[in-house]
Design an enzyme around this catalytic site. Structure first.
Site, PDB file in Angstrom:
ATOM      1  N   GLY A   1       7.269  -7.654  -4.747  1.00 33.05           N
ATOM      2  CA  GLY A   1       5.969  -7.625  -3.934  1.00 33.05           C
ATOM      3  C   GLY A   1       6.202  -6.533  -2.557  1.00 33.05           C
TER       4      GLY A   1
ATOM      5  CE1 TYR B   1       3.424 -19.169   1.132  1.00 34.02           C
ATOM      6  CE2 TYR B   1       2.811 -20.119   3.536  1.00 34.02           C
ATOM      7  CZ  TYR B   1       3.651 -19.084   2.726  1.00 34.02           C
ATOM      8  OH  TYR B   1       4.105 -18.220   3.155  1.00 34.02           O
TER       9      TYR B   1
ATOM     10  N   GLY C   1       3.310  -4.763   3.468  1.00 31.12           N
ATOM     11  CA  GLY C   1       3.858  -5.935   4.101  1.00 31.12           C
ATOM     12  C   GLY C   1       5.266  -5.894   4.245  1.00 31.12           C
TER      13      GLY C   1
END
Length: 266
Positions: free
Chosen positions: A14, A155, A18
């Site tokens: 990922g 989450y 970010g």
């Protein structure tokens, strides 16, 4: 400070934006070759190109991590250039759901994306770390793992699982030369967080300028002792330290980077 990462190879999942991109950039700055992972080739290549333009070394590995076959493909791409010394499990996602809106399907989907995907990479990357007798595995967790909110419970729970599995992995890796740790961010100023805070600011009376919004958010939503949101580079710095030989005696630990938001001594 030289973190002695020259010659190491790191896979940051990922990392096409970010926190992942910031982490990849810092590891590259410290001399590591970084494998940029993402699902969008253009975004991943842009991060890799920026690293190379800055004098670093990077390649890309594309694919989803939510199935065994896709994880196999990502691992194959990452290992094509040589062994991986550092695995940073950063990839994940979340939706702002209430307890009533979070269906069993959304719980299962979030668990697969945020927990099992990381396990898939651990299972595919750590065997060759064991063989070499050195490696670093780092989970990007979060303060919501131990101080959850009432919202997006699906989450919060996956962050707790990421913390737990990292400690279990540390016990499994005892005596191998491979360590497993957690970096636990608080509220960090990435694009998605900034967009959310700007969206909810009018209803909460935080003002219109970003300075007013950040102050409002840190006063009422994510209070901390630094009175601000964290920055991606601050998370990257903690990851880089744990990757270095200076952190050789740290395993099974959680490093909180949250400005003091979590109110306990653990």
């Amino acid at each position: 400070m030289d973190l002695h990462l020259a010659g190491k190879r790191a896979l940051v999942t990922g990392s096409s934006s970010g926190l992942g991109a910031a982490t990849a950039q810092l590891l590259a700055n410290e001399g590591a070759h970084v494998v940029i992972h993402g699902r969008d080739e253009q975004r991943a290549q842009e991060v890799a190109d920026a690293i190379v333009a800055d004098g670093g070394s990077a390649s890309i590995a594309l694919g989803d991590l939510t199935t065994d076959a896709a994880a196999d493909a990502v691992a194959e791409q990452a290992l094509a250039g040589g062994g991986i010394d550092i695995l940073v499990n950063n990839a994940g996602s979340y939706k702002h759901l209430s307890w009533t809106a979070a269906t069993s399907e959304s719980w299962a989907e979030t668990y697969n994306v945020n927990v099992i995907s990381g396990v898939r990479m651990i299972q595919r990357i750590t065997p060759q770390m064991r063989d070499k007798g050195w490696g670093r595995v780092i989970q990007i967790g979060g303060g919501l793992a131990i101080q959850p909110m009432n919202t997006h419970p699906q989450y919060n729970a996956t962050l707790a699982a990421r913390h737990n599995l990292a400690v279990s992995l540390a016990r499994e890796l005892r005596g191998t030369g491979v360590t497993s740790n957690i970096v636990s961010p608080g509220a960090i100023l990435v694009d998605a967080v900034k967009d959310l805070l700007i969206e909810i600011a009018p209803d909460r009376g935080w003002g219109s300028s970003w300075e007013e919004i950040e102050r409002g958010a840190t006063d009422s939503l994510v209070p901390n002792d630094r009175n601000r949101l964290g920055r991606p580079d601050e998370i990257a710095g903690a990851v880089a330290y744990l990757c270095s030989p200076f952190a050789d005696y740290i395993s099974g630990a959680t490093i909180r980077i949250d400005g003091g938001h979590v109110k306990n001594a653990h």
